[in-house]
Design an enzyme around this catalytic site. Structure first.
Site, PDB file in Angstrom:
ATOM      1  N   ASN A  74      -0.180 -20.228  29.744  1.00 41.48           N
ATOM      2  CA  ASN A  74       1.117 -19.572  29.597  1.00 41.48           C
ATOM      3  C   ASN A  74       1.686 -19.306  30.989  1.00 41.48           C
ATOM      4  O   ASN A  74       1.080 -18.554  31.764  1.00 41.48           O
ATOM      5  CB  ASN A  74       0.917 -18.252  28.856  1.00 41.48           C
TER       6      ASN A  74
ATOM      7  N   HIS B  85       5.005 -17.362  37.951  1.00 44.25           N
ATOM      8  CA  HIS B  85       4.673 -18.716  37.470  1.00 44.25           C
ATOM      9  C   HIS B  85       5.846 -19.519  36.886  1.00 44.25           C
ATOM     10  O   HIS B  85       5.837 -19.932  35.731  1.00 44.25           O
ATOM     11  CB  HIS B  85       3.530 -18.679  36.465  1.00 44.25           C
TER      12      HIS B  85
ATOM     13  N   ASP C 177      -2.392 -17.381  39.407  1.00 44.53           N
ATOM     14  CA  ASP C 177      -2.513 -16.960  38.003  1.00 44.53           C
ATOM     15  C   ASP C 177      -3.943 -17.209  37.511  1.00 44.53           C
ATOM     16  O   ASP C 177      -4.171 -17.666  36.391  1.00 44.53           O
ATOM     17  CB  ASP C 177      -1.507 -17.685  37.108  1.00 44.53           C
TER      18      ASP C 177
ATOM     19  N   ASP D 163       2.934  -8.767  33.204  1.00 42.43           N
ATOM     20  CA  ASP D 163       2.511 -10.163  33.083  1.00 42.43           C
ATOM     21  C   ASP D 163       1.558 -10.377  31.917  1.00 42.43           C
ATOM     22  O   ASP D 163       0.633  -9.606  31.696  1.00 42.43           O
ATOM     23  CB  ASP D 163       1.846 -10.648  34.363  1.00 42.43           C
TER      24      ASP D 163
ATOM     25  N   HIS E 114      -5.878 -12.307  37.915  1.00 44.78           N
ATOM     26  CA  HIS E 114      -6.398 -11.472  36.830  1.00 44.78           C
ATOM     27  C   HIS E 114      -7.876 -11.207  37.092  1.00 44.78           C
ATOM     28  O   HIS E 114      -8.699 -12.116  37.007  1.00 44.78           O
ATOM     29  CB  HIS E 114      -6.211 -12.167  35.480  1.00 44.78           C
ATOM     30  N   LEU E 115      -8.198  -9.949  37.414  1.00 43.79           N
ATOM     31  CA  LEU E 115      -9.584  -9.580  37.698  1.00 43.79           C
ATOM     32  C   LEU E 115     -10.276  -8.979  36.476  1.00 43.79           C
ATOM     33  O   LEU E 115     -11.473  -8.694  36.521  1.00 43.79           O
ATOM     34  CB  LEU E 115      -9.641  -8.617  38.881  1.00 43.79           C
ATOM     35  N   ARG E 116      -9.517  -8.719  35.424  1.00 41.90           N
ATOM     36  CA  ARG E 116     -10.028  -8.340  34.099  1.00 41.90           C
ATOM     37  C   ARG E 116     -10.645  -6.951  34.010  1.00 41.90           C
ATOM     38  O   ARG E 116     -10.820  -6.443  32.912  1.00 41.90           O
ATOM     39  CB  ARG E 116     -11.045  -9.373  33.589  1.00 41.90           C
TER      40      ARG E 116
ATOM     41  N   HIS F  75      -0.929 -13.128  42.355  1.00 52.35           N
ATOM     42  CA  HIS F  75      -1.051 -13.204  40.896  1.00 52.35           C
ATOM     43  C   HIS F  75      -2.485 -13.560  40.495  1.00 52.35           C
ATOM     44  O   HIS F  75      -2.830 -14.720  40.327  1.00 52.35           O
ATOM     45  CB  HIS F  75      -0.078 -14.251  40.363  1.00 52.35           C
TER      46      HIS F  75
ATOM     47  N   HIS G 176     -11.684 -16.622  31.351  1.00 58.58           N
ATOM     48  CA  HIS G 176     -11.976 -16.223  29.972  1.00 58.58           C
ATOM     49  C   HIS G 176     -13.445 -16.485  29.669  1.00 58.58           C
ATOM     50  O   HIS G 176     -14.088 -17.328  30.306  1.00 58.58           O
ATOM     51  CB  HIS G 176     -11.113 -16.999  28.978  1.00 58.58           C
TER      52      HIS G 176
END
Length: 436
Positions: free
Chosen positions: A279, A233, A306, A153, A61-63, A59, A310
């Site tokens: 979240n 999660h 997760d 997700d 996030h590589l964006r 899990h 940002h």
């Protein structure tokens, strides 16, 4: 490819051995000083270190594509390597969404080109994550990326008919659906965990039942369809009880927990520091205890970071406007040590199971998560469990600076990460990628 001798290291905390790596494979394992190594071998001193199979994150996030100001495949996999990960699964909520073969192949190729860790794209369940129609699931599964995990997700697949159809579809190629369990109607405008603290702070609450109701529905759907379901999660005591109930009945469900849900609680929201906005939200002490115990007894299968970087603009604003999410790749193993190992709840062999072996089993990875034995691919993390260091996000490799552990002393550190036999991290610092 160079050869490496890792001397006097403890595989998963067992008695020290030497590991000889040649051409990307563990050629031999033996008592310290017993191996016949090539003359040009590079010796890595493993005294006092724990050797783990390279970590696998289900899990991340590589964006990229679309949010390169927050993270890229290059920077995200550098952060993964620095945290001891040799494989990551990139969630689909990019821009454009990873809901076609073209997008998942792009992400997969970016990972290949970067050379810091294996990158496995996660395909969206629905087109645009909008929950209206199924995405090109078969095309993504048959693409070069060979997608096997599908998730919306960031959003919940809230339509039970669509969820059922997705579970039926992935069953045909032994895939799985990973659900973000959040009933949207019960969480409209929600800002934090619903309870005493939210009432005192005047913030709209996010009830535990919003997570638990979706999990209860979906384990029954998975049972009905006889397909594979993964819960992203998981964060509440009630969710643990539902998953435990499902597993006792033979339902094919697996679950993950994040490091931050094992350590942090809703009390931190009293600071109104948006770094703690996430979240699902940070929960109560009772939930944290239940989550730790669920890792111990196997109800929770894996640790999923997760990792959600940002930009400063999206994160450092007033609470109600701030983006949800925390970075985690570079601190995950330290939090696992602090919450589970140093508390005596688990040993290092269990750490290997929840951070590498079990996620590799769930995701059918053949070259990750195996025992550190002769003939195995040399995906290895060398971990120094000694010492504590205050977390400084400014030194992190990730573009994201939104670490909830800023200033917190956390134990241990990655000394080396071997990715297919190449040290992408050496002496605690980034070295060179495999592709270099």
């Amino acid at each position: 490819m160079s050869s490496y001798l890792i001397s006097t290291v403890s595989p998963e905390g067992s008695d020290p051995v030497d590991l000889l790596i040649v051409d990307g494979v563990i050629q031999s394992v033996g008592e310290p000083g017993s191996l016949d190594a090539p003359e040009d071998v590079t010796v890595v001193d493993g005294t006092g270190l724990i050797a783990l199979p390279g970590l696998v994150d289900m899990h991340t996030h590589l964006r990229q594509p679309g949010h390169e100001d927050a993270e890229t495949v290059e920077t995200g996999t550098r952060a993964a390597a620095k945290g001891g990960y040799t494989a990551v699964f990139a969630m689909a909520n990019s821009k454009p969404v990873a809901d076609t073969a073209g997008v998942v192949e792009q992400v997969w190729q970016l990972g290949q080109d970067a050379g810091w860790a294996d990158v496995h794209p996660v395909g969206a369940v629905t087109v645009g994550l909008e929950g209206q129609q199924l995405s090109e699931i078969r095309a993504m599964a048959e693409s070069r990326a060979q997608v096997r995990m599908f998730s919306d997700d960031g959003k919940c697949v809230h339509d039970p008919v669509l969820m059922r159809r997705a579970l039926e579809y992935v069953k045909s190629f032994d895939g799985l659906v990973a659900q973000h369990a959040q009933e949207p109607r019960l969480t409209e405008g929600a800002q934090m965990n619903e309870g005493v603290v939210s009432a005192e702070l005047g913030l709209t609450g996010w009830p535990a039942v919003a997570e638990e109701a979706i999990i209860a529905r979906d384990v029954l759907l998975a049972q009905h369809v006889n397909s594979r379901l993964h819960i992203c999660h998981l964060s509440t005591k009630g969710s643990v009880e539902i998953v435990r109930w499902a597993k006792e009945r033979g339902i094919n469900v697996t679950a993950e927990v994040t490091p931050h849900h094992l350590l942090l609680t809703e009390e931190l929201v009293r600071t109104f520091d948006p770094v703690y906005k996430v979240n699902p939200p940070l929960r109560t002490d009772e939930d944290v205890i239940a989550l730790r115990e669920a890792v111990v007894d196997g109800t929770i299968d894996v640790i999923g970071t997760d990792h959600a970087p940002h930009t400063i603009e999206d994160k450092e604003s007033e609470w109600s406007c701030a983006a949800m999410g925390m970075t985690g790749l570079e601190t995950a193993l330290s939090v696992v040590q602090k919450t589970l190992v140093d508390t005596g709840m688990i040993d290092w062999s269990t750490v290997a199971r929840i951070t590498s072996r079990r996620p590799s089993e769930i995701l059918r990875l053949r070259d990750q998560g195996g025992a550190l034995e002769a003939g195995a691919p040399a995906n290895i993390t060398l971990w120094n469990p000694a010492g504590e260091t205050p977390v400084n996000p400014e030194t992190h490799v990730s573009k994201g600076r939104n670490s909830p552990y800023k200033g917190m002393p956390l134990p241990g550190s990655v000394t080396a990460t071997f990715y297919r036999g190449h040290p992408v991290v050496l002496d605690g610092q980034l070295n060179t990628p495999l592709s270099a």
